[in-house]
Motif scaffolding. Structure first.
Motif, short mmCIF file in Angstrom:
data_model
loop_
_atom_site.label_atom_id
_atom_site.label_comp_id
_atom_site.label_asym_id
_atom_site.label_seq_id
_atom_site.Cartn_x
_atom_site.Cartn_y
_atom_site.Cartn_z
N PRO A 306 35.13 53.44 -4.54
CA PRO A 306 33.77 53.99 -4.63
C PRO A 306 33.75 55.33 -5.38
CG PRO A 306 34.11 53.08 -2.47
CD PRO A 306 35.43 52.98 -3.17
N LEU A 307 32.87 55.40 -6.39
CA LEU A 307 32.88 56.54 -7.30
C LEU A 307 31.47 56.99 -7.62
CD1 LEU A 307 34.53 58.38 -9.31
CD2 LEU A 307 34.22 56.56 -11.00
N ASP A 308 31.25 58.31 -7.59
CA ASP A 308 30.00 58.91 -8.05
C ASP A 308 30.26 59.56 -9.40
OD1 ASP A 308 28.46 58.26 -5.79
OD2 ASP A 308 29.22 59.99 -4.69
N LEU A 309 29.46 59.18 -10.40
CA LEU A 309 29.66 59.73 -11.74
C LEU A 309 28.35 59.62 -12.52
CD1 LEU A 309 31.66 60.87 -13.86
CD2 LEU A 309 32.11 58.51 -14.55
N ILE A 319 38.91 60.04 -20.55
CA ILE A 319 39.43 59.30 -19.39
C ILE A 319 40.95 59.28 -19.50
CG2 ILE A 319 39.43 57.11 -18.14
CD1 ILE A 319 36.67 56.54 -19.28
N ILE A 320 41.61 59.81 -18.47
CA ILE A 320 43.07 59.92 -18.45
C ILE A 320 43.61 59.15 -17.25
CG2 ILE A 320 45.03 61.51 -18.25
CD1 ILE A 320 43.30 63.70 -19.39
N SER A 475 34.36 67.01 -20.67
CA SER A 475 34.78 66.79 -19.29
C SER A 475 35.78 65.64 -19.25
CB SER A 475 33.59 66.50 -18.38
OG SER A 475 32.93 65.31 -18.78
N THR A 476 36.54 65.57 -18.18
CA THR A 476 37.63 64.60 -18.10
C THR A 476 37.62 63.92 -16.74
OG1 THR A 476 38.95 66.12 -19.45
CG2 THR A 476 40.10 64.29 -18.43
N THR A 482 45.58 60.72 -5.59
CA THR A 482 44.66 60.87 -4.46
C THR A 482 43.28 60.27 -4.74
OG1 THR A 482 44.07 63.08 -5.30
CG2 THR A 482 45.81 62.95 -3.63
N GLY A 483 43.07 59.75 -5.95
CA GLY A 483 41.77 59.16 -6.28
C GLY A 483 41.33 59.54 -7.69
N ILE A 484 40.10 59.18 -8.04
CA ILE A 484 39.55 59.46 -9.36
C ILE A 484 38.68 60.71 -9.26
CG2 ILE A 484 38.15 58.56 -11.25
CD1 ILE A 484 38.81 55.76 -10.27
#
Length: 612
Positions: A306-309, A319-320, A475-476, A482-484
């Motif tokens: 689950p990601l907020d972006l 994106i790395i 931004s990156t 530990t997550g994105i």
């Protein structure tokens, strides 16, 4: 005595000369970066040194017994089998004899351990990055005296590139490598060779110094050519004045003019630069993409938790992540091509998306460059102006002959330039670029950076090129253990913020440990039915420690900064392997000392304040 001697080397492949009577000497143990435009002959030179091709003129001499190994730019499609078997193919023929079986197995096992590879894994099932690591292991298993590397960082993630930098720095072999990765060049190369217009230039310096000298040399060349052209123009005016020019006393001047004309005709002219323009088309809505606790995956397996972006118009997002972490899956989710397993994805309006695929699947290898870009049309519209496809391709340094040739015979850099030409031939207000820097020469790469910085649309970039990320993205998004997480700025900004977060976490842990320690040192005093906690007073030694700890912490942090500063110097990796290992060990030790010092200082400070 030089390890490799190149004398008057010439090769042309029945066209303009790639290398024209070039000469060079390479000494043992050097780490040389080989630079030049796409198609200038870098790979050809390495193939000549390795003996895979023969020159049309001149010669290459190697010291007796010199073993040469080469890592190719592309992974051969026909390679299959276990990793250990493939590595063993790099051993000398004499070790294939039965009595040498034990020695062969020992060398393969040692290389597997050194390269952190699984010998039982099947080559064809590995990622491209791991395949290249296996091919590198095949190249070094015989301990070559000279190692030739053609774009060694292609398809590697940043962790793998960092590992490769340290590994190559520790090898005793002479290195000659071609790479577009400027950070890799800066950290590894102690000498620069450049192929330019058929000539080989030896700069005898590291990469940062080369950039300064190159700029100065180009300015000097322009001034010299301007003076030469002025002199030639004056003589041309003189020769046209009539009879006076043909008098006997002026025959020497006439011959000098003829020599000037000949010199001008033979002058190596600087090739044109890529004329790269990006048409942003119609502006998209202010909101481009919004993820709310969105997760993505396949077959019930979650790859992106689950990601907020939120991505807004004009954002340039890098994106790395390591290979296989899920970067491509995230891209598909951001573009609405993959339904979320949970959460929501909201896409903006009026999106016109152009996609740069690192696998180049959008290019048809059986078609010409003109057919790939024009798609059946002879004219295309760029920034509102009609242009012939051939003329458009010339802006990307393709000659009319190349434009009408099958791209199957193009180099990797030429194919990437063609992919950029195809990508920018149509308006797009959102660019999605998956490893766009692979195989591009430095000049094209820097121009692409400039155009992306000025581009008014939205950019999503997956890249392992640290310099490119630093120069372009605002931004990156990083795939961490530990997550994105999202960070402001490029690669170096991420490293700085990650270090700050780590220090903060260490301090919080130290504070918790200090609180636990305080509770153990407190005495519970009963009075009036209530429990009163009284902290133990500081002893004389503890008070001395409280006064000394701040300066001790500053000393540790200063030493830490000094080591980091030394590691950033180009010549650092010239140090011995023992020196590199010692510095890394000391950094780990300093981290532990700082955590302990902070914990001790906070414990003593808290107790002192309670008793004041």
């Amino acid at each position: 005595m030089p390890q490799i001697t190149i004398q008057d080397l010439t090769i042309s492949y029945r066209g303009p000369r790639l290398l024209s009577e070039v000469s060079c000497r390479i000494d043992m143990g050097e780490r040389i970066g080989l630079l030049g435009r796409n198609g200038c002959g870098k790979t050809t030179l390495m193939r000549l040194i390795s003996g895979q091709e023969q020159p049309e003129g001149g010669k290459i001499e190697l010291n007796d017994g010199t073993r040469v190994a080469i890592l190719p730019q592309d992974v051969p499609l026909e390679i299959t089998g276990k990793v250990s078997e493939i590595i063993a193919r790099g051993l000398p023929a004499e070790l294939s004899e039965l009595e040498n079986h034990w020695q062969r197995d020992q060398m393969v096992e040692r290389t597997l351990e050194q390269m952190e590879l699984d010998g039982e894994a099947h080559f064809e099932r590995l990622s491209t990055g791991m395949k290249r690591r296996v091919l590198l292991a095949q190249a070094i298993v015989s301990k070559p005296d000279v190692l030739l590397l053609d774009e060694p960082t292609n398809h590697l993630d940043i962790d793998a590139i960092t590992w490769l930098e340290g590994f190559l720095a520790s090898l005793p072999s002479t290195l000659l490598f071609v790479t577009h990765d400027r950070a890799f060049l800066t950290k590894l190369a102690n000498r620069i060779l450049e192929i330019d217009r058929g000539k080989l230039f030896d700069w005898s310096c590291d990469y940062p110094t080369f950039l300064k000298r190159k700029e100065q040399a180009l300015l000097a060349e322009e001034k010299q050519q301007a003076l030469f052209d002025k002199k030639l123009a004056e003589e041309e005016v003189w020769i046209r004045t009539g009879v006076k020019a043909r008098r006997t006393r002026n025959e020497g001047r006439v011959r000098a003019l003829e020599a000037l004309r000949e010199k001008h005709a033979q002058r190596y002219r600087k090739e044109g630069s890529v004329s790269l323009q990006i048409d942003a088309g119609e502006r998209s809505g202010m909101l481009v993409c919004d993820l709310k606790q969105a997760s993505f995956g396949y077959g019930g397996k979650t790859i992106i938790p689950p990601l907020d972006l939120t991505i807004m118009r004009g954002d340039k997002l890098g994106i790395i992540g390591r290979n296989g972490a899920g970067k491509s899956t995230l891209l598909k989710g951001l573009l609405g091509r993959l339904e979320p397993m949970a959460g929501t994805v909201k896409l903006g309006t009026k999106l016109e998306i152009a996609y740069f695929d690192q696998t180049r699947e959008v290019l048809d290898m059986d078609k010409t460059a003109e057919e790939n870009v024009g798609q059946g049309k002879t004219m295309i519209t760029v920034n509102g102006k009609s242009k012939h496809v051939i003329g458009y391709l010339q802006d990307f340094l393709f000659t009319p002959e190349q434009a009408r040739s099958s791209i199957r015979f193009f180099s990797g850099g030429q194919r990437n330039r063609l992919l950029l030409a195809k990508l920018f031939a149509r308006p797009a207000n959102m660019l999605v670029m998956d490893e766009p820097t692979n195989d591009l020469d430095t000049e094209s790469l820097e121009l692409l950076e400039d155009r992306l910085v000025d581009y008014e649309g939205t950019v999503l970039i997956v890249s392992h090129d640290r310099s490119f990320l630093n120069n372009v993205v605002t931004s990156t998004v990083v795939f961490e253990k530990t997550g994105i997480k999202e960070y402001v700025g490029g690669y170096d900004d991420w490293l700085r913020q990650r270090k700050a977060d780590l220090n903060k976490a260490n301090k919080e842990n130290a504070s918790k440990q200090a609180s636990t320690s305080n509770s153990k040192t407190e005495k519970s005093v009963s009075g009036g039915g209530q429990s009163v906690a009284v902290a133990k007073k500081l002893s004389f030694k503890e008070r001395q420690d409280l006064e000394k700890l701040p300066s001790q912490i500053e000393t540790y942090e200063a030493e830490q900064r000094n080591i980091h500063a030394e590691m950033q110097k180009p010549e650092y990796f010239k140090s011995s392997q023992n020196k590199l290992a010692k510095d890394q060990s000391r950094l780990s030790q300093l981290d532990e000392l700082l955590v302990a010092a902070y914990a001790r200082w906070e414990d003593l400070l808290a107790r002192d304040q309670q008793n004041s």
